[in-house]
Enzyme design. Structure first.
Site, PDB file in Angstrom:
ATOM      1  N   TYR A  33      -2.370   3.969 -17.985  1.00 36.18           N
ATOM      2  CA  TYR A  33      -3.364   2.916 -18.190  1.00 36.18           C
ATOM      3  C   TYR A  33      -4.342   2.855 -17.040  1.00 36.18           C
ATOM      4  CZ  TYR A  33      -1.076  -0.381 -14.915  1.00 36.18           C
ATOM      5  OH  TYR A  33      -0.577  -0.990 -13.798  1.00 36.18           O
ATOM      6  N   LYS A 151      -0.488   6.525 -12.888  1.00 39.94           N
ATOM      7  CA  LYS A 151      -0.553   5.110 -13.293  1.00 39.94           C
ATOM      8  C   LYS A 151       0.052   4.936 -14.682  1.00 39.94           C
ATOM      9  CE  LYS A 151      -3.840   1.245 -13.109  1.00 39.94           C
ATOM     10  NZ  LYS A 151      -3.136   0.315 -12.241  1.00 39.94           N
ATOM     11  N   GLU A 183       3.810  -0.174  -0.987  1.00 36.40           N
ATOM     12  CA  GLU A 183       2.633  -0.909  -1.488  1.00 36.40           C
ATOM     13  C   GLU A 183       3.120  -2.213  -2.098  1.00 36.40           C
ATOM     14  OE1 GLU A 183       0.837   1.417  -4.712  1.00 36.40           O
ATOM     15  OE2 GLU A 183       2.818   2.150  -5.264  1.00 36.40           O
ATOM     16  N   LEU A 207       0.386   4.417  -5.565  1.00 37.08           N
ATOM     17  CA  LEU A 207      -0.767   4.636  -6.440  1.00 37.08           C
ATOM     18  C   LEU A 207      -2.005   4.818  -5.559  1.00 37.08           C
ATOM     19  CD1 LEU A 207      -1.534   4.690  -9.492  1.00 37.08           C
ATOM     20  CD2 LEU A 207      -2.530   2.447  -9.077  1.00 37.08           C
TER      21      LEU A 207
HETATM   22  N1  PLP Z   1      -0.619   0.052  -6.397  1.00 32.07           N
HETATM   23  C1  PLP Z   1      -0.077  -0.278  -7.573  1.00 32.07           C
HETATM   24  C2  PLP Z   1       1.394  -0.095  -7.772  1.00 32.07           C
HETATM   25  C3  PLP Z   1      -0.875  -0.812  -8.613  1.00 32.07           C
HETATM   26  O1  PLP Z   1      -0.311  -1.126  -9.792  1.00 32.07           O
HETATM   27  C4  PLP Z   1      -2.259  -0.980  -8.381  1.00 32.07           C
HETATM   28  C5  PLP Z   1      -3.136  -1.509  -9.437  1.00 32.07           C
HETATM   29  O2  PLP Z   1      -2.724  -1.835 -10.509  1.00 32.07           O
HETATM   30  C6  PLP Z   1      -2.779  -0.636  -7.123  1.00 32.07           C
HETATM   31  C7  PLP Z   1      -1.938  -0.103  -6.166  1.00 32.07           C
HETATM   32  C8  PLP Z   1      -4.247  -0.797  -6.829  1.00 32.07           C
HETATM   33  O3  PLP Z   1      -5.003   0.160  -7.492  1.00 32.07           O
HETATM   34  P1  PLP Z   1      -6.531  -0.127  -7.899  1.00 32.07           P
HETATM   35  O4  PLP Z   1      -7.226  -0.508  -6.630  1.00 32.07           O
HETATM   36  O5  PLP Z   1      -7.008   1.149  -8.434  1.00 32.07           O
HETATM   37  O6  PLP Z   1      -6.488  -1.257  -8.885  1.00 32.07           O
END
Ligand code: PLP
Length: 287
Positions: A33, A151, A183, A207
């Site tokens: 997603y 993701k 994270e 991520l």
């Molecule tokens: N880390 C995780 C586990 C996430 O689910 C997300 C966003 O959903 C992020 C980091 C941040 O990613 P982004 O800045 O692309 O939304």
């Protein structure tokens, strides 16, 4: 108001949208997603989200069923149809619905990916009161799988983490592996010490946040020193400031970690500045 959603080529009222019970995402979390923010009716960091979508799909050997122009057009049509000024567009691509349950992947020639998109209306998304108060986080063990760079829609543990935080009177959880923060449940984690912004380096452990990439570029441009390395909860508790980043929260200050207040317990100056710089730049480059 009934939302208009997109399912496999059709724009439909949400209560008429249907997915097979054999869809691989429903049975096996076999899908990916993306979430893109909308501010003033425009898409934020859209290119980055599409590139990461492409990468997530290719790591799982799922064909990207749409071209970049098609993805953009569907996003825009949904924003328009649902009258979204501020909000989110959520997209999901799964390995499809082979018509039965089997661990082996279906033949992509006969089983096309499932594509779903929907919007969430969030008036005043960028003026969140939480940005002025800051977030409280707790730490929990990171027991997710080893490909967190993809993701996927396997969001059970992050969702459990949010509930653990809620039960503990906090807003979110930071995940810890081998004593080091990976994270947040749905965001990237940072600490600030002096002129340094410290955040874990990219790998399969986290991520690769689209917001993270922009924040680090903008921090460097603002003469901050960016250090990409892991940190412990103890180090974070001793930091001057902490914050998180994600497409939907932008940059959000963290004021408490496992019950220990950071500094004076109020959002720090660097976090506030980074939020401001990030939002300014994103509004300028929105499409
Ligand atoms: N880390 C995780 C586990 C996430 O689910 C997300 C966003 O959903 C992020 C980091 C941040 O990613 P982004 O800045 O692309 O939304």
């Amino acid at each position: 108001m009934t939302r208009t959603v997109y399912v496999n080529g059709e724009f439909l009222p949400e209560d008429q949208a249907k997915i097979s019970i054999f869809d691989r995402a429903f049975l096996m979390s076999d899908g990916v997603y993306e979430v893109t923010s909308v501010l003033d009716g425009k898409l934020i960091a859209f290119d980055g989200h599409l590139k990461r979508l492409e990468r997530s799909l290719s790591e799982l050997e799922i064909r990207n069923p749409l071209t970049e122009d098609e993805w953009l057009s569907i996003h825009r049509q949904l924003v328009e149809a649902n009258g979204i000024t501020d909000g989110l567009v959520y997209l999901q691509v799964t390995r499809g619905a082979p018509g039965d349950r089997d661990f082996a992947w279906p033949d992509p020639e006969t089983c096309p990916p499932t594509v779903v998109l929907f919007t969430q209306n969030k008036p005043g998304l960028a003026e969140s009161p939480a940005a002025k108060i800051g977030m409280k986080v707790i730490s929990i063990p990171d027991i997710r799988w080893g490909r967190r760079d993809i993701k996927t829609v396997q969001l059970l543990y992050p969702s459990m983490g949010k509930m653990m935080a809620k039960k503990a009177g906090a807003d979110d959880a930071w995940l810890v592996e081998d004593g080091l923060v990976t994270e947040g449940t749905s965001n990237n984690a940072y600490i600030v010490k002096g002129n340094q912004i410290i955040t874990r380096q990219l790998s399969n452990d986290i991520l690769h946040g689209i917001t993270r990439a922009a924040v680090l570029t903008l921090a460097r441009e603002a003469q901050m020193e960016v250090v990409e390395r892991p940190f412990t909860i103890a180090e974070a508790q001793q930091a001057d400031e902490a914050f998180i980043s994600s497409a939907s929260a932008f940059v959000m200050p963290v004021v408490e970690i496992d019950g220990a207040a950071l500094g004076d317990g109020k959002p720090g100056k660097v976090s506030a500045r980074m939020r401001e710089i990030y939002l300014d730049e994103m509004r300028k480059t929105a499409i």
